[in-house]
Motif scaffolding. Sequence first.
Motif, PDB file in Angstrom:
ATOM      1  N   LEU A  38      10.855   4.116  -5.477  1.00 14.84           N
ATOM      2  CA  LEU A  38       9.488   3.879  -5.340  1.00 14.84           C
ATOM      3  C   LEU A  38       9.100   2.205  -4.704  1.00 14.84           C
ATOM      4  O   LEU A  38       9.862   1.382  -4.542  1.00 14.84           O
ATOM      5  CB  LEU A  38       9.171   3.450  -7.117  1.00 14.84           C
ATOM      6  N   HIS A  39       8.027   2.493  -4.122  1.00 10.23           N
ATOM      7  CA  HIS A  39       7.397   1.240  -3.213  1.00 10.23           C
ATOM      8  C   HIS A  39       5.978   1.372  -2.611  1.00 10.23           C
ATOM      9  O   HIS A  39       5.481   2.327  -3.281  1.00 10.23           O
ATOM     10  CB  HIS A  39       8.243   1.263  -1.859  1.00 10.23           C
ATOM     11  N   SER A  40       5.577   0.466  -2.276  1.00 10.88           N
ATOM     12  CA  SER A  40       4.211   0.285  -1.508  1.00 10.88           C
ATOM     13  C   SER A  40       4.056  -0.337  -0.592  1.00 10.88           C
ATOM     14  O   SER A  40       5.028  -1.070  -0.071  1.00 10.88           O
ATOM     15  CB  SER A  40       3.124  -0.204  -2.584  1.00 10.88           C
ATOM     16  N   HIS A  41       2.995  -0.058   0.339  1.00  4.41           N
ATOM     17  CA  HIS A  41       2.807  -0.634   1.536  1.00  4.41           C
ATOM     18  C   HIS A  41       1.212  -0.428   1.951  1.00  4.41           C
ATOM     19  O   HIS A  41       0.501   0.202   1.358  1.00  4.41           O
ATOM     20  CB  HIS A  41       3.547   0.047   2.752  1.00  4.41           C
ATOM     21  N   PRO A  42       0.717  -1.409   2.811  1.00  4.36           N
ATOM     22  CA  PRO A  42      -0.680  -1.251   3.070  1.00  4.36           C
ATOM     23  C   PRO A  42      -1.355  -0.121   3.833  1.00  4.36           C
ATOM     24  O   PRO A  42      -2.500   0.105   4.096  1.00  4.36           O
ATOM     25  CB  PRO A  42      -0.793  -2.593   3.623  1.00  4.36           C
ATOM     26  N   HIS A  43      -0.157   0.645   4.543  1.00 11.82           N
ATOM     27  CA  HIS A  43      -0.514   1.692   5.301  1.00 11.82           C
ATOM     28  C   HIS A  43      -1.024   2.919   4.585  1.00 11.82           C
ATOM     29  O   HIS A  43      -0.645   3.368   3.385  1.00 11.82           O
ATOM     30  CB  HIS A  43       0.599   2.292   6.282  1.00 11.82           C
ATOM     31  N   ILE A  44      -2.087   3.711   4.999  1.00 12.54           N
ATOM     32  CA  ILE A  44      -2.398   4.902   4.538  1.00 12.54           C
ATOM     33  C   ILE A  44      -1.402   6.001   5.059  1.00 12.54           C
ATOM     34  O   ILE A  44      -1.042   5.988   6.109  1.00 12.54           O
ATOM     35  CB  ILE A  44      -3.732   5.428   4.765  1.00 12.54           C
ATOM     36  N   GLN A  45      -0.800   6.890   3.919  1.00  7.00           N
ATOM     37  CA  GLN A  45       0.317   7.837   4.661  1.00  7.00           C
ATOM     38  C   GLN A  45      -0.224   9.185   3.936  1.00  7.00           C
ATOM     39  O   GLN A  45      -0.814   9.433   2.826  1.00  7.00           O
ATOM     40  CB  GLN A  45       1.615   7.272   3.643  1.00  7.00           C
ATOM     41  N   VAL A  46       0.052  10.105   4.918  1.00 10.26           N
ATOM     42  CA  VAL A  46      -0.052  11.441   4.502  1.00 10.26           C
ATOM     43  C   VAL A  46       1.182  12.255   4.657  1.00 10.26           C
ATOM     44  O   VAL A  46       1.842  11.829   5.689  1.00 10.26           O
ATOM     45  CB  VAL A  46      -1.330  12.308   5.101  1.00 10.26           C
ATOM     46  N   THR A  93       5.850  10.921  -7.052  1.00 11.77           N
ATOM     47  CA  THR A  93       5.398  10.098  -7.978  1.00 11.77           C
ATOM     48  C   THR A  93       4.270   9.347  -6.949  1.00 11.77           C
ATOM     49  O   THR A  93       5.000   8.644  -6.331  1.00 11.77           O
ATOM     50  CB  THR A  93       6.269   9.248  -8.820  1.00 11.77           C
ATOM     51  N   ILE A  94       3.122   9.152  -7.483  1.00 14.69           N
ATOM     52  CA  ILE A  94       2.002   8.377  -6.741  1.00 14.69           C
ATOM     53  C   ILE A  94       1.383   7.721  -7.775  1.00 14.69           C
ATOM     54  O   ILE A  94       0.530   8.370  -8.478  1.00 14.69           O
ATOM     55  CB  ILE A  94       1.077   9.246  -5.855  1.00 14.69           C
ATOM     56  N   ASP A  95       1.432   6.411  -7.906  1.00  9.57           N
ATOM     57  CA  ASP A  95       0.706   5.677  -8.985  1.00  9.57           C
ATOM     58  C   ASP A  95       0.806   6.136 -10.187  1.00  9.57           C
ATOM     59  O   ASP A  95      -0.238   6.199 -11.178  1.00  9.57           O
ATOM     60  CB  ASP A  95      -0.792   5.691  -8.468  1.00  9.57           C
ATOM     61  N   GLY A  96       2.112   6.486 -10.683  1.00 10.22           N
ATOM     62  CA  GLY A  96       2.445   6.886 -12.158  1.00 10.22           C
ATOM     63  C   GLY A  96       2.285   8.380 -12.356  1.00 10.22           C
ATOM     64  O   GLY A  96       2.537   8.872 -13.403  1.00 10.22           O
ATOM     65  N   PRO A 116      -2.767   6.805  -0.763  1.00  7.96           N
ATOM     66  CA  PRO A 116      -3.878   5.494  -0.404  1.00  7.96           C
ATOM     67  C   PRO A 116      -3.004   4.197  -0.210  1.00  7.96           C
ATOM     68  O   PRO A 116      -1.981   4.086  -0.814  1.00  7.96           O
ATOM     69  CB  PRO A 116      -4.630   5.492  -1.533  1.00  7.96           C
ATOM     70  N   SER A 117      -3.654   3.247   0.494  1.00 10.98           N
ATOM     71  CA  SER A 117      -2.987   2.065   0.833  1.00 10.98           C
ATOM     72  C   SER A 117      -2.821   1.323  -0.485  1.00 10.98           C
ATOM     73  O   SER A 117      -3.598   1.315  -1.434  1.00 10.98           O
ATOM     74  CB  SER A 117      -4.205   1.223   1.588  1.00 10.98           C
ATOM     75  N   GLY A 118      -1.735   0.772  -0.834  1.00 11.84           N
ATOM     76  CA  GLY A 118      -1.235  -0.344  -1.641  1.00 11.84           C
ATOM     77  C   GLY A 118      -0.633   0.452  -3.017  1.00 11.84           C
ATOM     78  O   GLY A 118      -0.080  -0.155  -3.964  1.00 11.84           O
ATOM     79  N   LEU A 119      -0.711   1.794  -3.092  1.00  6.43           N
ATOM     80  CA  LEU A 119      -0.266   2.442  -4.292  1.00  6.43           C
ATOM     81  C   LEU A 119       1.367   2.734  -4.412  1.00  6.43           C
ATOM     82  O   LEU A 119       2.099   3.008  -3.138  1.00  6.43           O
ATOM     83  CB  LEU A 119      -0.748   3.852  -4.439  1.00  6.43           C
ATOM     84  N   VAL A 120       2.014   2.432  -5.508  1.00  9.20           N
ATOM     85  CA  VAL A 120       3.367   2.473  -5.563  1.00  9.20           C
ATOM     86  C   VAL A 120       3.875   4.190  -5.818  1.00  9.20           C
ATOM     87  O   VAL A 120       3.161   4.926  -6.269  1.00  9.20           O
ATOM     88  CB  VAL A 120       3.890   1.830  -6.911  1.00  9.20           C
ATOM     89  N   HIS A 121       4.634   4.432  -4.832  1.00  9.50           N
ATOM     90  CA  HIS A 121       5.011   5.885  -4.670  1.00  9.50           C
ATOM     91  C   HIS A 121       6.537   6.017  -4.224  1.00  9.50           C
ATOM     92  O   HIS A 121       7.073   5.153  -3.904  1.00  9.50           O
ATOM     93  CB  HIS A 121       4.126   6.517  -3.631  1.00  9.50           C
ATOM     94  N   GLY A 122       7.103   7.168  -4.506  1.00  4.30           N
ATOM     95  CA  GLY A 122       8.419   7.471  -4.322  1.00  4.30           C
ATOM     96  C   GLY A 122       8.606   9.182  -4.357  1.00  4.30           C
ATOM     97  O   GLY A 122       7.565   9.769  -4.728  1.00  4.30           O
ATOM     98  N   VAL A 123       9.919   9.419  -4.024  1.00 11.84           N
ATOM     99  CA  VAL A 123      10.241  10.875  -4.277  1.00 11.84           C
ATOM    100  C   VAL A 123      11.721  10.983  -4.682  1.00 11.84           C
ATOM    101  O   VAL A 123      12.422  10.235  -4.368  1.00 11.84           O
ATOM    102  CB  VAL A 123       9.966  11.644  -2.737  1.00 11.84           C
ATOM    103  N   VAL A 124      11.890  12.346  -5.041  1.00 11.70           N
ATOM    104  CA  VAL A 124      13.186  12.776  -5.616  1.00 11.70           C
ATOM    105  C   VAL A 124      13.287  14.060  -5.007  1.00 11.70           C
ATOM    106  O   VAL A 124      12.721  14.959  -5.105  1.00 11.70           O
ATOM    107  CB  VAL A 124      13.461  12.765  -7.016  1.00 11.70           C
ATOM    108  N   ALA A 125      14.342  14.487  -3.944  1.00  9.03           N
ATOM    109  CA  ALA A 125      14.628  15.734  -3.455  1.00  9.03           C
ATOM    110  C   ALA A 125      15.265  16.503  -4.543  1.00  9.03           C
ATOM    111  O   ALA A 125      16.285  16.419  -5.004  1.00  9.03           O
ATOM    112  CB  ALA A 125      15.474  15.464  -2.168  1.00  9.03           C
ATOM    113  N   LEU A 126      14.433  17.637  -4.859  1.00  7.40           N
ATOM    114  CA  LEU A 126      15.005  18.542  -5.767  1.00  7.40           C
ATOM    115  C   LEU A 126      15.938  19.379  -5.072  1.00  7.40           C
ATOM    116  O   LEU A 126      16.655  20.364  -6.006  1.00  7.40           O
ATOM    117  CB  LEU A 126      13.958  19.342  -6.409  1.00  7.40           C
TER     118      LEU A 126
END
Length: 111
Positions: free
Chosen positions: A48-56, A67-70, A84-94
């Motif tokens: 889980l992390h955040s950054h100011p960049h928009i990511q797709v 997980t994006i913003d909970g 979107p910019s600034g939201l906390v997000h992360g992934v788990v590889a299933l």
Amino acid sequence: MSEHMVFAQANASDWIELAPGNRRRVLIHTPELMQVEFGFDKGAVGALHSHPHIQVSYVAEGSFEVTIDGVTEVVGQGGSFIVPSGLVHGVVALEAGRLVDVFTPMRADFL
């Protein structure tokens, strides 16, 4: 890599190991935009992390718990998500997989 790349060949950049089972390589970028490939072994975590960049992100291979913003959802091969910019997000590889992420503006911290 030049700041004004318009073409990038497969395997033109090296993978960087980020954590066990988690690696990335910058594919192409300009100051305004960057494309990055992430590779994950089964069970690997993009913390889980955040950054100011928009990511797709595009799931090129595998399946991920994203997980994006909970809010958590499973996204499989061919699926996409936007952070979107600034939201906390992360992934788990299933399962073993690859994500292709695009950031605006480019991630200078990845160079």
